[in-house]
Enzyme design. Structure first.
Site: not given
Ligand code: C5P
Length: 304
Positions: A16, A101-103, A108-109, A143
């Site tokens: 995405k 692509p990773v990270a 991707g994850g 996501d």
């Molecule tokens: O939801 P996900 O595990 O992908 O989020 C990874 C990190 O990104 C969360 O631990 C948080 O630090 C940050 N995040 C956030 N607000 C969001 C989505 C992600 O702060 N709406």
């Protein structure tokens, strides 16, 4: 097919790009409220689930050495969560064919989590409803629901509450990967640091952007692209500004950091411009690799 079900199930799942990422203040739970306009792009991972003695993850592809193969991989967690809900031991081998692509800020994850969930559901004959699958996706990460759904959607809440959006045509993209990844939590922390002392507006989708998407209007979309995480990503990785400038100099009408980065995205009018901009970006010292792709793309889909 055997008497106990198919020998293996493969699911194809898209990456995405966020064409609008409006970020509000940090919430009590540490997440941020978002107005997140997701667009799926035609870069795909494939996840194949086959019966095995125990839960195992393997990965192939150019970035495979950067993919965790333990239980922190969202594909493994998806199998565990679905199994736990249905009283099934997740004895499954999940093989990830990785092209996203990773990270990189392209989910991707998350894509692999959604794909593994759909593959295990088909392999085990779980028969989970769409609602249950979306619920598990939201548990896996903000996501992940979009990776299941694909197309175009507005994500609210922390990005997991989706409203499908219309797209009126094909959009062409070039993506440039950077040397090294960026941690999403670190980028949100930098966002908070940069926002300190400011009152942030409640995030809302831009009507101009939604209209451009609905009309398939590349120029209108180019004018409306916005990523509130971009200043934070640039603060952590200043060299990304050089990549954005290189893409614009090569003729891309719009350039932005994809999600939390460090992948950068360039919106171009057609496939020929995409090839030209990709070739120019490939020569930039801050760029690792380039990919071209189109939007929208279908969400996670069983292909075998
Ligand atoms: O939801 P996900 O595990 O992908 O989020 C990874 C990190 O990104 C969360 O631990 C948080 O630090 C940050 N995040 C956030 N607000 C969001 C989505 C992600 O702060 N709406």
């Amino acid at each position: 097919m055997s008497a106990t079900g198919p020998a293996g199930v493969t699911v194809r799942v898209p990456a995405k790009v966020n064409v609008q990422l409006a970020v509000g203040a940090a919430r009590a739970d540490g997440f941020h409220d978002l107005a997140n306009v997701f667009l799926a792009v035609s870069l795909y991972d494939r996840v194949t689930a086959t019966p095995a003695e125990e839960l195992r993850v393997t990965c192939a592809g150019p970035d495979a050495d950067q993919v965790p193969l333990d239980r922190t991989n969202l594909a493994a967690r998806a199998a565990e969560l679905l199994g736990a809900r249905h009283g099934i031991e997740p004895r499954v081998h999940l093989h990830i064919d990785k092209a996203i692509p990773v990270a990189g800020g392209m989910a991707g994850g998350s894509a692999d989590g959604a794909a593994a969930l759909l593959a295990c559901d088909a392999l085990w004959g779980t028969g989970a409803s769409r609602e249950e699958l979306l619920d598990i996706c939201a548990e896996l990460g903000s996501d992940v629901p979009f990776s299941l759904v694909g197309g175009a959607a507005l994500g609210t809440g922390r990005g997991e509450l989706l409203t499908p959006l219309e797209t009126g045509g094909t959009f062409h993209w070039v993506f440039a990967t950077a040397h090294g990844g960026l941690s999403t939590p670190a980028v949100f922390r930098e966002f908070d640091r940069l926002a300190e002392g400011r009152d942030l507006p409640v995030p809302a989708a831009s009507q101009d952007l939604l209209d451009a998407l609905a009309k398939g209007d590349t120029q209108g979309l180019a004018a409306a692209l916005v990523n509130d995480l971009q200043p934070a990503a640039l603060s952590l990785r200043p060299e990304l500004a050089d990549t954005l400038a290189a893409g614009r100099a090569a003729g891309a009408p719009a350039a932005l950091v994809s999600g939390s980065g460090p992948t950068t995205a360039f919106l171009v009018p057609d496939a020929e411009s995409a090839a030209r901009v990709a070739a120019a970006l490939a020569a930039a010292p801050t760029v690792r690799t380039t990919r071209t792709a189109t939007s929208p793309a279908r969400g996670a889909t069983v292909v075998t």
